[in-house]
Write an enzyme that holds these catalytic residues in place. Structure first.
Site, PDB file in Angstrom:
ATOM      1  N   LEU A  61       4.893   0.244   1.402  1.00 29.64           N
ATOM      2  CA  LEU A  61       6.167  -0.473   1.361  1.00 29.64           C
ATOM      3  C   LEU A  61       6.434  -1.166   0.028  1.00 29.64           C
ATOM      4  O   LEU A  61       7.353  -1.976  -0.083  1.00 29.64           O
ATOM      5  CB  LEU A  61       6.242  -1.466   2.523  1.00 29.64           C
ATOM      6  CG  LEU A  61       6.165  -0.806   3.908  1.00 29.64           C
ATOM      7  CD1 LEU A  61       6.175  -1.853   5.006  1.00 29.64           C
ATOM      8  CD2 LEU A  61       7.285   0.201   4.106  1.00 29.64           C
ATOM      9  N   CYS A  62       5.654  -0.836  -0.994  1.00 22.00           N
ATOM     10  CA  CYS A  62       5.909  -1.375  -2.332  1.00 22.00           C
ATOM     11  C   CYS A  62       7.048  -0.609  -2.994  1.00 22.00           C
ATOM     12  O   CYS A  62       7.169   0.597  -2.834  1.00 22.00           O
ATOM     13  CB  CYS A  62       4.656  -1.265  -3.202  1.00 22.00           C
ATOM     14  SG  CYS A  62       3.436  -2.525  -2.854  1.00 22.00           S
ATOM     15  N   HIS A  63       7.855  -1.341  -3.741  1.00 23.72           N
ATOM     16  CA  HIS A  63       8.948  -0.715  -4.483  1.00 23.72           C
ATOM     17  C   HIS A  63       8.400  -0.044  -5.736  1.00 23.72           C
ATOM     18  O   HIS A  63       7.529  -0.603  -6.396  1.00 23.72           O
ATOM     19  CB  HIS A  63       9.976  -1.773  -4.909  1.00 23.72           C
ATOM     20  CG  HIS A  63      10.696  -2.392  -3.770  1.00 23.72           C
ATOM     21  ND1 HIS A  63      10.171  -3.441  -3.049  1.00 23.72           N
ATOM     22  CD2 HIS A  63      11.898  -2.116  -3.212  1.00 23.72           C
ATOM     23  CE1 HIS A  63      11.025  -3.776  -2.100  1.00 23.72           C
ATOM     24  NE2 HIS A  63      12.084  -2.987  -2.176  1.00 23.72           N
ATOM     25  N   MET A  85       1.162  -6.974  -6.197  1.00 21.37           N
ATOM     26  CA  MET A  85       0.435  -5.794  -5.722  1.00 21.37           C
ATOM     27  C   MET A  85       0.017  -4.897  -6.881  1.00 21.37           C
ATOM     28  O   MET A  85      -1.056  -4.283  -6.842  1.00 21.37           O
ATOM     29  CB  MET A  85       1.262  -5.017  -4.701  1.00 21.37           C
ATOM     30  CG  MET A  85       1.523  -5.785  -3.414  1.00 21.37           C
ATOM     31  SD  MET A  85       0.031  -6.482  -2.652  1.00 21.37           S
ATOM     32  CE  MET A  85      -0.915  -5.014  -2.334  1.00 21.37           C
ATOM     33  N   GLU A  86       0.822  -4.842  -7.923  1.00 20.58           N
ATOM     34  CA  GLU A  86       0.472  -4.041  -9.092  1.00 20.58           C
ATOM     35  C   GLU A  86      -0.747  -4.625  -9.802  1.00 20.58           C
ATOM     36  O   GLU A  86      -1.643  -3.883 -10.226  1.00 20.58           O
ATOM     37  CB  GLU A  86       1.669  -3.934 -10.036  1.00 20.58           C
ATOM     38  CG  GLU A  86       2.772  -3.016  -9.535  1.00 20.58           C
ATOM     39  CD  GLU A  86       3.581  -3.537  -8.346  1.00 20.58           C
ATOM     40  OE1 GLU A  86       4.292  -2.734  -7.728  1.00 20.58           O
ATOM     41  OE2 GLU A  86       3.509  -4.752  -8.028  1.00 20.58           O
ATOM     42  N   ASP A 136     -17.720   4.104 -10.499  1.00 24.56           N
ATOM     43  CA  ASP A 136     -17.879   5.554 -10.643  1.00 24.56           C
ATOM     44  C   ASP A 136     -18.609   5.912 -11.932  1.00 24.56           C
ATOM     45  O   ASP A 136     -19.481   6.783 -11.937  1.00 24.56           O
ATOM     46  CB  ASP A 136     -16.513   6.242 -10.605  1.00 24.56           C
ATOM     47  CG  ASP A 136     -16.627   7.740 -10.805  1.00 24.56           C
ATOM     48  OD1 ASP A 136     -17.358   8.391 -10.024  1.00 24.56           O
ATOM     49  OD2 ASP A 136     -16.012   8.262 -11.744  1.00 24.56           O
TER      50      ASP A 136
END
Length: 169
Positions: free
Chosen positions: A83-85, A121-122, A136
């Protein structure tokens, strides 16, 4: 959470009146400068830390690759978080602090945008993917590394104002 009723009671903003998941409509919001900073911590054995510090990891430049991965991840957040733009980010910076006493690598990402929605969120996605990339790159020598402490440190801009970790108490 936002305040969705006249009494100002907190509510989750990504649900409609029927409880269905919904992308927030930001079309009526003013464009403002939005900044968010997040952090993560990757803890490891002292030998692994020494290899990162000396550039001795066989896969190459651990921090350089992790930085690029974090930047790329911030740009792809809307593809990962439903639901992130999708956003046209102005700036993404990913930085590292080597903490020999722990031993650990602290990752910090700052994301900037002039727009109608925040970039928390970014920033969180950037540090998460940078940490996963560091893991990794180093797992051949240390599968026991831990990733933790992922959190928002600061956000500014928008209707909800400024947030700083630790100020909420």
């Amino acid at each position: 959470m936002g305040t969705g009723d006249p009494g100002g009671a907190p509510r989750l903003t990504h649900f409609d009146e029927h409880g269905n998941a919904a992308m927030v409509d930001v079309s009526a919001k003013a464009e403002t400068e939005r900044v968010a900073t997040a952090e993560a911590l990757v803890s490891m054995r002292p030998e692994t830390f020494a290899l990162i510090e000396s550039g001795g990891i066989a896969k190459g430049d651990v921090l350089g690759v992790a930085r690029i991965a974090g930047i790329m991840a911030a740009k792809r957040t809307a593809d990962l978080i439903p639901l992130c733009h999708p956003l046209a980010l102005s700036r993404v910076a990913v930085d590292f602090a080597l903490l020999p006493d722990r031993p650990a690598v602290r990752i910090e990402a700052t994301v900037t945008l002039k727009g109608r929605t925040g970039v928390e969120m970014e920033a969180l996605t950037a540090v998460s993917v940078a940490a996963l990339t560091l893991y990794d790159m180093c797992k051949a020598v240390d599968r026991g590394m831990t990733i933790g402490g992922i959190r928002l440190l600061h956000k500014s801009g928008g209707k909800s104002g400024t947030y700083r970790a630790g100020d909420e108490a």
